[in-house]
Design a protein around this motif. Sequence first.
Motif, mmCIF file in Angstrom:
data_model
loop_
_atom_site.group_PDB
_atom_site.id
_atom_site.type_symbol
_atom_site.label_atom_id
_atom_site.label_comp_id
_atom_site.label_asym_id
_atom_site.label_seq_id
_atom_site.Cartn_x
_atom_site.Cartn_y
_atom_site.Cartn_z
ATOM 1 N N UNK A 187 0.826 -1.203 0.000
ATOM 2 C CA UNK A 187 0.000 0.000 0.000
ATOM 3 C C UNK A 187 0.865 1.260 0.000
ATOM 4 N N UNK A 188 1.939 1.223 0.788
ATOM 5 C CA UNK A 188 2.833 2.379 0.818
ATOM 6 C C UNK A 188 3.411 2.629 -0.576
ATOM 7 N N UNK A 189 3.771 1.542 -1.247
ATOM 8 C CA UNK A 189 4.315 1.680 -2.592
ATOM 9 C C UNK A 189 3.281 2.322 -3.524
ATOM 10 N N UNK A 190 2.042 1.870 -3.397
ATOM 11 C CA UNK A 190 0.987 2.432 -4.237
ATOM 12 C C UNK A 190 0.815 3.928 -3.952
ATOM 13 N N UNK A 191 0.881 4.303 -2.672
ATOM 14 C CA UNK A 191 0.759 5.726 -2.309
ATOM 15 C C UNK A 191 1.889 6.528 -2.955
ATOM 16 N N UNK A 192 3.113 6.028 -2.815
ATOM 17 C CA UNK A 192 4.268 6.767 -3.358
ATOM 18 C C UNK A 192 4.184 6.845 -4.883
ATOM 19 N N UNK A 193 3.718 5.755 -5.504
ATOM 20 C CA UNK A 193 3.574 5.781 -6.967
ATOM 21 C C UNK A 193 2.491 6.759 -7.398
ATOM 22 N N UNK A 194 1.395 6.821 -6.652
ATOM 23 C CA UNK A 194 0.355 7.804 -6.983
ATOM 24 C C UNK A 194 0.884 9.229 -6.834
ATOM 25 N N UNK A 195 1.781 9.429 -5.848
ATOM 26 C CA UNK A 195 2.375 10.760 -5.672
ATOM 27 C C UNK A 195 3.343 11.082 -6.803
ATOM 28 N N UNK A 196 3.878 10.027 -7.433
ATOM 29 C CA UNK A 196 4.837 10.241 -8.524
ATOM 30 C C UNK A 196 6.200 10.724 -8.045
ATOM 31 N N UNK A 197 6.584 10.387 -6.803
ATOM 32 C CA UNK A 197 7.848 10.908 -6.286
ATOM 33 C C UNK A 197 8.973 9.872 -6.292
ATOM 34 N N UNK A 198 8.650 8.623 -6.691
ATOM 35 C CA UNK A 198 9.680 7.583 -6.807
ATOM 36 C C UNK A 198 9.124 6.516 -7.722
ATOM 37 N N UNK A 199 10.021 5.766 -8.395
ATOM 38 C CA UNK A 199 9.468 4.683 -9.216
ATOM 39 C C UNK A 199 9.346 3.383 -8.407
ATOM 40 N N UNK A 200 9.859 3.390 -7.179
ATOM 41 C CA UNK A 200 9.631 2.273 -6.246
ATOM 42 C C UNK A 200 9.893 0.909 -6.861
ATOM 43 N N UNK A 201 10.981 0.767 -7.562
ATOM 44 C CA UNK A 201 11.291 -0.517 -8.178
ATOM 45 C C UNK A 201 12.106 -1.367 -7.195
ATOM 46 N N UNK A 202 11.462 -2.399 -6.655
ATOM 47 C CA UNK A 202 12.132 -3.180 -5.606
ATOM 48 C C UNK A 202 13.311 -3.963 -6.152
ATOM 49 N N UNK A 203 13.201 -4.415 -7.400
ATOM 50 C CA UNK A 203 14.304 -5.210 -7.951
ATOM 51 C C UNK A 203 15.531 -4.345 -8.233
ATOM 52 N N UNK A 204 15.294 -3.099 -8.653
ATOM 53 C CA UNK A 204 16.426 -2.207 -8.904
ATOM 54 C C UNK A 204 16.861 -1.486 -7.627
#
Length: 493
Positions: A187-204
Amino acid sequence: MTDVMERLKAAGYEAVIGLEIHVELSTASKMFCDSAVTFGEPPNTHVCPVCLGLPGTLPVVNETAVEHTARIGLAVDCDIAGFTQFHRKNYFYPDMPKNYQISQFDLPICIDGDVLVELEDYERRVGITRVHMEEDTGKLIHIGKGGRIAQADYSLVDFNRAGTPLAEIVTEPDIRTPEEARLFAQKLRSIVLHLGVSDCNMEEGSMRVDGNCSIRKAGVTELGTKTEVKNMNSFRGLARALEYELGRHLDLIEEGERVVQETRHWDANKNLTTSLRSKEEAHDYRYFADPDLVPLELGTDWIDAIRRDLPELPDEREARLMQKFGIPAYDARFMTQSKAHGDYFEAVMASFGDGKTASNWMMGELAAALNAVSLDIENSPVEPQGLARMLTLVKDGTISGKMAKAVFEEMFKTGQSADKIVEAKGLKQISDPSAIAALIDEVMAANAPAVSEYREGKKQAFGFLVGQCMAASRGQANPGLVNKVLREKLDAS
Ligand code: ADP
Ligand code: MG
């Protein structure tokens, strides 16, 4: 309940989990200098005297990074501090050229928020202790067996990442199961992605989740000794690593031993954790205010402007999707698990009217197909417009629901449009009443005994005749129409 959770419960223990999540902020330049933030570039090509920690250089705060961190804080209901300061966290490691990391200590930019996590049959409110700013380290590449430092022949260092702006989000120890931890992180990842402030790529590694856990007897308020696990590169990995750790804690305690506070390394291949280092205490870091950086005073106007500009967040979007497209809560939550899912669904809905059908396909066939080839929805070979068109062909009776699955499979495999596939494979459903009538006449003539049986009252002959019509049309006849016209013809004897 998972095995470990069953075991804990049976032994009268509960799990206590808190997460520390780093996200790399999407800014053009680094936290304290104008070197570019990049990924996958040749080593040490995006560095400068500041991020290399050369003597005599001075850091300058990246304003966009401060704004992005405040956005995250506001999105998780934190208070934004009017007065916030950078501290030096002193420790030696070769990926950090200054011998200290600029971070925040007792005056972080955001404090005291929370995030609501929805589970199948209950909710968990997870407190957010703080969201603070810091700089990332460089990357060490260990050459030799296993890629780990202990067995390496030598190590190389790449400072391209050094100084990349990070937001660190720290939760209260409010999480009670590895599954809650997984859903919280998602959910936190979804929030940050909706904000557009990080690409939140766990593999990278642009989103890194560290899991802290301990166990304690149910009903006890004091916390048990915790361990911290690192190196999980997926949400599943996070849950599995915590499962493993909690099981290990219980094993130790049941054997009369004690949990040692330490940092551990998750090995996804071996499915276990190993000791990385004993955990430092805060005083080991000799934190002090960075004398090169003045404290930031964030005025209420600045904070209010950021708050006003926040985009739609997952919870609001979930409610809107339910309301606008008539899908159930479960489906709406699926669609807001990431920004890309929501965007995909809304793009389908731009040219297809039936929300529940679209959502069924996304949660069913599309999710299964993507999962089978390990693709994210962003990279789906079937684009939303393509899926919408295929669903329209089903809706208007051009193809049957059964054929739709075959058409979808082919679309996914070849990237071709539904129309092309239907045309090329001759999958078009026959819905022309006169063609259906002609087909039925042929089938009735060829199956006179079954026709008589039906007319003599053996109604099960009807199903046989429908089957014959479908077979004669190689599955292309519209089954509803066959049923209707066949019944009319039989009853009209
Ligand atoms: P440290 O100083 O070791 O980093 P913190 O107090 O900053 O520890 O907490 C780090 C994270 O660990 C937080 O998410 C917090 O909620 C969690 N945490 C702290 N103590 C425990 C514990 N005993 N069991 C589980 N999680 C804990
Ligand atoms: Mg800490």
